[in-house]
Design a protein around this motif. Structure first.
Motif, PDB file in Angstrom:
ATOM      1  N   ALA A   1      25.585 -41.009 -58.661  1.00  0.00           N
ATOM      2  CA  ALA A   1      26.762 -41.685 -58.121  1.00  0.00           C
ATOM      3  C   ALA A   1      27.645 -40.673 -57.395  1.00  0.00           C
ATOM      4  N   GLU A   2      28.340 -41.143 -56.385  1.00  0.00           N
ATOM      5  CA  GLU A   2      29.305 -40.310 -55.677  1.00  0.00           C
ATOM      6  C   GLU A   2      30.584 -40.187 -56.515  1.00  0.00           C
ATOM      7  N   ALA A   3      31.486 -39.348 -56.062  1.00  0.00           N
ATOM      8  CA  ALA A   3      32.739 -39.138 -56.785  1.00  0.00           C
ATOM      9  C   ALA A   3      33.578 -40.402 -56.857  1.00  0.00           C
ATOM     10  N   ASN A   4      33.345 -41.330 -55.930  1.00  0.00           N
ATOM     11  CA  ASN A   4      34.110 -42.586 -55.932  1.00  0.00           C
ATOM     12  C   ASN A   4      33.426 -43.688 -56.740  1.00  0.00           C
ATOM     13  N   GLY A   5      32.341 -43.347 -57.457  1.00  0.00           N
ATOM     14  CA  GLY A   5      31.668 -44.313 -58.317  1.00  0.00           C
ATOM     15  C   GLY A   5      30.674 -45.199 -57.603  1.00  0.00           C
ATOM     16  N   ARG A   6      30.397 -44.914 -56.353  1.00  0.00           N
ATOM     17  CA  ARG A   6      29.507 -45.745 -55.547  1.00  0.00           C
ATOM     18  C   ARG A   6      28.276 -44.961 -55.104  1.00  0.00           C
ATOM     19  N   VAL A   7      27.366 -45.647 -54.441  1.00  0.00           N
ATOM     20  CA  VAL A   7      26.146 -45.035 -53.914  1.00  0.00           C
ATOM     21  C   VAL A   7      26.315 -44.871 -52.407  1.00  0.00           C
ATOM     22  N   SER A   8      25.980 -43.704 -51.888  1.00  0.00           N
ATOM     23  CA  SER A   8      26.109 -43.482 -50.449  1.00  0.00           C
ATOM     24  C   SER A   8      24.771 -43.678 -49.763  1.00  0.00           C
ATOM     25  N   VAL A   9      24.820 -44.133 -48.532  1.00  0.00           N
ATOM     26  CA  VAL A   9      23.605 -44.335 -47.763  1.00  0.00           C
ATOM     27  C   VAL A   9      22.897 -43.005 -47.516  1.00  0.00           C
ATOM     28  N   GLU A  10      23.657 -41.904 -47.416  1.00  0.00           N
ATOM     29  CA  GLU A  10      23.043 -40.588 -47.222  1.00  0.00           C
ATOM     30  C   GLU A  10      22.208 -40.195 -48.436  1.00  0.00           C
TER      31      GLU A  10
ATOM     32  N   VAL B   1      26.344 -51.244 -48.705  1.00  0.00           N
ATOM     33  CA  VAL B   1      25.146 -51.932 -49.171  1.00  0.00           C
ATOM     34  C   VAL B   1      24.248 -52.380 -48.023  1.00  0.00           C
ATOM     35  N   LYS B   2      24.823 -52.856 -46.941  1.00  0.00           N
ATOM     36  CA  LYS B   2      23.995 -53.315 -45.817  1.00  0.00           C
ATOM     37  C   LYS B   2      23.285 -52.141 -45.161  1.00  0.00           C
ATOM     38  N   GLU B   3      23.979 -51.029 -44.991  1.00  0.00           N
ATOM     39  CA  GLU B   3      23.351 -49.847 -44.406  1.00  0.00           C
ATOM     40  C   GLU B   3      22.236 -49.329 -45.310  1.00  0.00           C
ATOM     41  N   ILE B   4      22.446 -49.408 -46.638  1.00  0.00           N
ATOM     42  CA  ILE B   4      21.415 -48.983 -47.585  1.00  0.00           C
ATOM     43  C   ILE B   4      20.188 -49.881 -47.452  1.00  0.00           C
ATOM     44  N   ALA B   5      20.420 -51.195 -47.401  1.00  0.00           N
ATOM     45  CA  ALA B   5      19.306 -52.136 -47.255  1.00  0.00           C
ATOM     46  C   ALA B   5      18.534 -51.872 -45.975  1.00  0.00           C
ATOM     47  N   ASP B   6      19.251 -51.647 -44.871  1.00  0.00           N
ATOM     48  CA  ASP B   6      18.582 -51.399 -43.589  1.00  0.00           C
ATOM     49  C   ASP B   6      17.741 -50.131 -43.639  1.00  0.00           C
ATOM     50  N   ALA B   7      18.262 -49.097 -44.319  1.00  0.00           N
ATOM     51  CA  ALA B   7      17.525 -47.838 -44.413  1.00  0.00           C
ATOM     52  C   ALA B   7      16.255 -48.005 -45.246  1.00  0.00           C
ATOM     53  N   VAL B   8      16.356 -48.737 -46.339  1.00  0.00           N
ATOM     54  CA  VAL B   8      15.185 -48.972 -47.201  1.00  0.00           C
ATOM     55  C   VAL B   8      14.144 -49.800 -46.453  1.00  0.00           C
ATOM     56  N   HIS B   9      14.600 -50.827 -45.749  1.00  0.00           N
ATOM     57  CA  HIS B   9      13.668 -51.657 -44.979  1.00  0.00           C
ATOM     58  C   HIS B   9      12.986 -50.849 -43.874  1.00  0.00           C
TER      59      HIS B   9
ATOM     60  N   VAL C   1      30.407 -63.835 -50.941  1.00  0.00           N
ATOM     61  CA  VAL C   1      29.388 -62.999 -50.307  1.00  0.00           C
ATOM     62  C   VAL C   1      28.029 -63.644 -50.543  1.00  0.00           C
ATOM     63  N   ARG C   2      27.231 -63.737 -49.483  1.00  0.00           N
ATOM     64  CA  ARG C   2      25.860 -64.225 -49.652  1.00  0.00           C
ATOM     65  C   ARG C   2      24.920 -63.012 -49.703  1.00  0.00           C
ATOM     66  N   PRO C   3      24.219 -62.811 -50.808  1.00  0.00           N
ATOM     67  CA  PRO C   3      23.320 -61.660 -50.911  1.00  0.00           C
ATOM     68  C   PRO C   3      22.340 -61.544 -49.750  1.00  0.00           C
ATOM     69  N   ALA C   4      21.888 -62.679 -49.208  1.00  0.00           N
ATOM     70  CA  ALA C   4      20.959 -62.617 -48.074  1.00  0.00           C
ATOM     71  C   ALA C   4      21.564 -61.867 -46.901  1.00  0.00           C
ATOM     72  N   ASP C   5      22.885 -61.997 -46.709  1.00  0.00           N
ATOM     73  CA  ASP C   5      23.546 -61.329 -45.592  1.00  0.00           C
ATOM     74  C   ASP C   5      23.659 -59.825 -45.813  1.00  0.00           C
ATOM     75  N   LEU C   6      23.417 -59.382 -47.051  1.00  0.00           N
ATOM     76  CA  LEU C   6      23.460 -57.955 -47.365  1.00  0.00           C
ATOM     77  C   LEU C   6      22.087 -57.308 -47.255  1.00  0.00           C
ATOM     78  N   GLY C   7      21.072 -58.105 -46.909  1.00  0.00           N
ATOM     79  CA  GLY C   7      19.730 -57.557 -46.775  1.00  0.00           C
ATOM     80  C   GLY C   7      18.909 -57.593 -48.052  1.00  0.00           C
ATOM     81  N   VAL C   8      19.333 -58.399 -49.024  1.00  0.00           N
ATOM     82  CA  VAL C   8      18.636 -58.471 -50.304  1.00  0.00           C
ATOM     83  C   VAL C   8      17.294 -59.182 -50.149  1.00  0.00           C
TER      84      VAL C   8
END
Length: 517
Positions: free
Chosen positions: A214-223, A251-259, A279-286
Motif C-alpha cells: 500500500a502507498e502512504a495514503n492507504g491506496r494502491v498506485s497504478v505505478e 482504479v480505472k487506470e489500474i484496470a486498463d494497465a492489467v488488461h 458507481v457501476r463496477p463495469a465502468d471501472l473495468g471490472v
C-alpha cells in the motif's frame, strides 16, 4: 410515599459491591448456564412415544454397542437453556454492531416475512422445473437487478458466500486463460489492502500470490501495479473501496494497465454497500466481482450459513459462468443443469454446488432491493458513507487516524493514541463490551498497526451514533488519563470474564467429557 419502616433507597456503600457471590451462581438476569450435557437427567424426555415396532435391521446385522450420548431433557429445560444462551448474544438485534469490513446492517423483518411464504419457504430443489416457475422468475429478476446495478452483462447466482464467489471468479478467469492457450499465466496480484480471503482463494485455485504494498495514503498506485505486470500475470484482485475504508481513485487506470498486459480484473465486492447506485463496477473495468447479499442487500449473515455470493461477469468471462443458470425458453424459464444443454458460445467451467443457490437469501435480497428502488439503494449507500465520516469527524481529535481526508463506509483508526498507556487495541475492545457495544474489527487491515476498523452502516440513527461516540470518547479519555486497570480487567459484566488468550488458542477445550465417577 410512606417512607417509615423501610428504606426506599439503597445503601450506597453496600450497593457498590457488585461481585457478591450468590448461591446459584446467577447474577440476577444473567444466569450461570451449564452445557446442555450437564443438564442431563437420564430417562427424561420432552415427549412420550409408543415403543417402536420390531422391524428388520437394515445395517447388515450391525448393532449399536452403546448409547449415542444425548442428554435426557424436558421441554422446559430445553427452551430455557437455548433462551438463556440467546440472551448472552451481542448482535445486531440488540445493539450497534460496528464490525468493520463486514457490513452488519439491520435485516428488515419484511424480508423475513416474505422468505417464509409457503411458496418460497417450502420449495425443494428437486421439484420439477414446471412447478417452480415463480422461483425461477424471482432468481431471474434478482439477477437482472444485480446486472443493472453493476453494469455487468452476466451473473452467476449459485456461489454460496463471498469467498465462494471469489473462487467462482478466479475459476472463470482460469477457464478463459485456458481457452486462450495461456496456461502460463499463474501469478495473481493482491494488494496488501485487499480482503484476507483474496490471497487464500488465489492460492486455493492454484495461482501464485504476489503482494502489492500500500502507498502512504492507504491506496494502491497504478505505478506499483505496472511494476508487477508481466506475461505470467493472470489477474489482479482489488478490493474497492479497500479495507482501509478508502476508494481507489486510480482504479480505472489500474484496470486498463492489467488488461493491456493480458490479465483480468477481479474486484472484491465485500464493500459494495458503499457505492451501490453511485458507481457501476463495469465502468471501472471490472471483469468479475462477487456481491455479498448478506452485506449489501441485507440478508442475514447466518452464523456459517446460509450465505449467498453471486458473481457478476464481464463479456470476456460471461461464457465461462458456472452451471446451473436460468434461461428463457419457449415453455417458460428453465434451469440449465448440464453442459449438453448449453446453447451458443457458453462454455461453463462446471458447477460449484449441487443446486442453484440459497432461495431464502434470494427472496430477502430482492425484497430489500424492491423496497428501496434504485433511488433508495443510492440513498442507503450515501447514508452509510455519511455515518462513517460522522464517526471519524467526532473521534479523530482523541483517537489517531492513519490517513487524512474523508473515508467511505468505514472509519479506520490506529493505536498511536494508546502509546505509553499500557493499553492495547484488544484491551480497548474488551472495555467496549462493558459499554454494551460489540467491538469493531481489530488489527485489520494489517497495513495499519493496532487497527480499529469501524463500520456503522446506514441503519444506525444519529442518536445511536452519538451514544457510541460518547462511549468511545469516554474510553479514550480514561486510557489517556492512565487508567489501565479499567481496561485490563474488562469485560466485567459478561457471563465470562476475559480468557487467557494464548491458552484458549493453543489448548482449546472443544469436547465435553463427563466428570469422573
Amino acid at each position: 410515599m410512606n417512607t417509615q419502616g423501610r428504606k426506599t433507597t439503597p445503601d450506597v456503600e453496600s450497593a457498590a459491591g457488585t461481585d457478591v457471590a450468590t448461591y446459584t451462581g446467577n447474577r440476577a438476569l444473567v444466569h450461570e448456564e451449564p452445557l446442555i450435557f450437564e443438564l442431563d437427567n437420564p430417562g427424561v424426555t420432552g415427549v412420550d412415544l409408543e415403543a417402536a415396532p420390531a422391524v428388520a435391521i437394515r445395517l447388515g446385522g450391525l448393532k449399536a454397542r452403546e448409547g449415542i450420548g444425548l442428554p435426557g431433557l424436558s421441554e422446559p429445560t430445553v427452551v430455557r437453556h437455548y433462551t438463556r444462551l440467546s440472551q448472552k448474544n451481542l448482535g445486531i438485534d440488540s445493539t450497534m454492531y460496528p464490525l468493520g469490513s463486514c457490513t452488519m446492517k439491520h435485516n428488515p423483518r419484511l424480508n423475513e416475512k416474505l422468505a417464509r411464504l409457503p411458496g418460497f419457504g417450502d420449495i425443494h430443489p428437486m421439484q420439477p422445473q414446471s412447478t417452480v416457475q415463480g422461483a425461477l422468475e424471482l432468481i431471474d429478476q434478482l439477477a437482472h437487478w444485480l446486472k443493472t446495478l453493476t453494469g455487468m452483462p452476466a451473473v452467476a447466482m449459485s456461489p454460496a458466500a463471498g469467498a465462494h464467489g471469489e473462487l467462482c471468479g478466479l475459476m472463470a478467469i482460469r477457464a478463459a486463460l485456458q481457452a486462450r492457450g495461456e496456461t502460463s499465466r499463474t501469478r495473481v496480484l493482491v494488494p496488501e489492502s485487499a480482503h484476507g480471503t483474496n490471497p487464500a482463494t488465489a492460492a486455493f485455485c492454484g495461482f501464485t500470490v504476489d503482494a502489492i504494498p500500500a502507498e502512504a495514503n492507504g491506496r494502491v498506485s497504478v505505478e506499483a501495479v505496472k511494476a508487477k505486470l508481466g506475461p505470467d500475470v493472470a489477474c489482479i484482485m482489488l478490493t474497492n473501496p479497500n479495507t482501509c475504508g478508502l476508494f481507489e481513485p486510480q482504479v480505472k487506470e489500474i484496470a486498463d494497465a492489467v488488461h493491456a498486459a493480458g490479465g483480468y480484473f477481479y474486484c472484491d465486492g465485500a464493500n459494495y454497500n458503499a457505492i451501490v447506485g453511485r458507481v457501476r463496477p463495469a465502468d471501472l473495468g471490472v471483469d468479475a466481482m462477487h456481491i455479498n447479499l448478506h452485506k449489501t442487500f441485507s440478508t442475514p449473515h447466518g452464523g456459517g450459513g446460509p450465505g449467498s455470493g453471486p458473481v457478476v461477469l464481464s463479456d470476456a468471462l460471461a461464457p465461462y459462468a458456472p452451471l446451473p443458470f436460468v434461461v428463457h425458453g419457449k415453455d417458460g424459464l428453465r434451469l440449465v443443469e448440464h453442459a449438453g444443454e448449453v446453447d451458443g458460445a457458453a462454455k461453463p467451467f462446471g458447477r460449484m454446488k449441487a443446486f442453484h443457490g440459497q432461495m431464502g437469501m434470494f427472496v430477502r435480497a430482492l425484497a430489500y432491493i424492491m423496497s428501496h428502488g434504485a433511488d433508495g439503494l443510492r440513498q442507503a449507500s450515501s447514508d452509510a458513507v455519511l455515518n462513517a465520516n460522522y464517526l471519524k469527524a467526532r473521534l479523530q481529535d482523541l483517537m489517531s487516524v492513519p490517513f487524512d481526508g474523508y473515508c467511505m463506509h468505514e472509519a479506520l483508526f490506529d493505536d498511536r493514541f494508546l502509546k505509553d498507556t499500557g493499553i492495547t487495541t484488544l484491551d480497548f475492545a474488551k472495555a467496549m463490551i462493558d459499554e454494551g457495544f460489540h467491538p469493531m474489527t481489530m488489527y485489520f487491515p494489517l497495513v495499519v498497526h493496532g487497527a480499529f476498523l469501524i463500520e456503522p452502516t446506514e441503519t444506525e440513527s444519529k442518536a445511536t451514533l452519538d451514544q457510541f461516540v460518547g462511549a468511545m470518547r469516554h474510553l479514550a479519555g480514561k486510557a489517556k488519563a492512565g487508567d489501565a486497570t479499567h481496561f485490563l480487567a474488562a469485560p466485567r459484566y459478561t457471563p465470562r470474564r476475559r480468557l487467557d488468550e494464548t491458552a484458549a488458542a493453543r489448548k482449546p477445550v472443544l469436547r465435553w467429557t463427563p466428570p469422573a465417577a
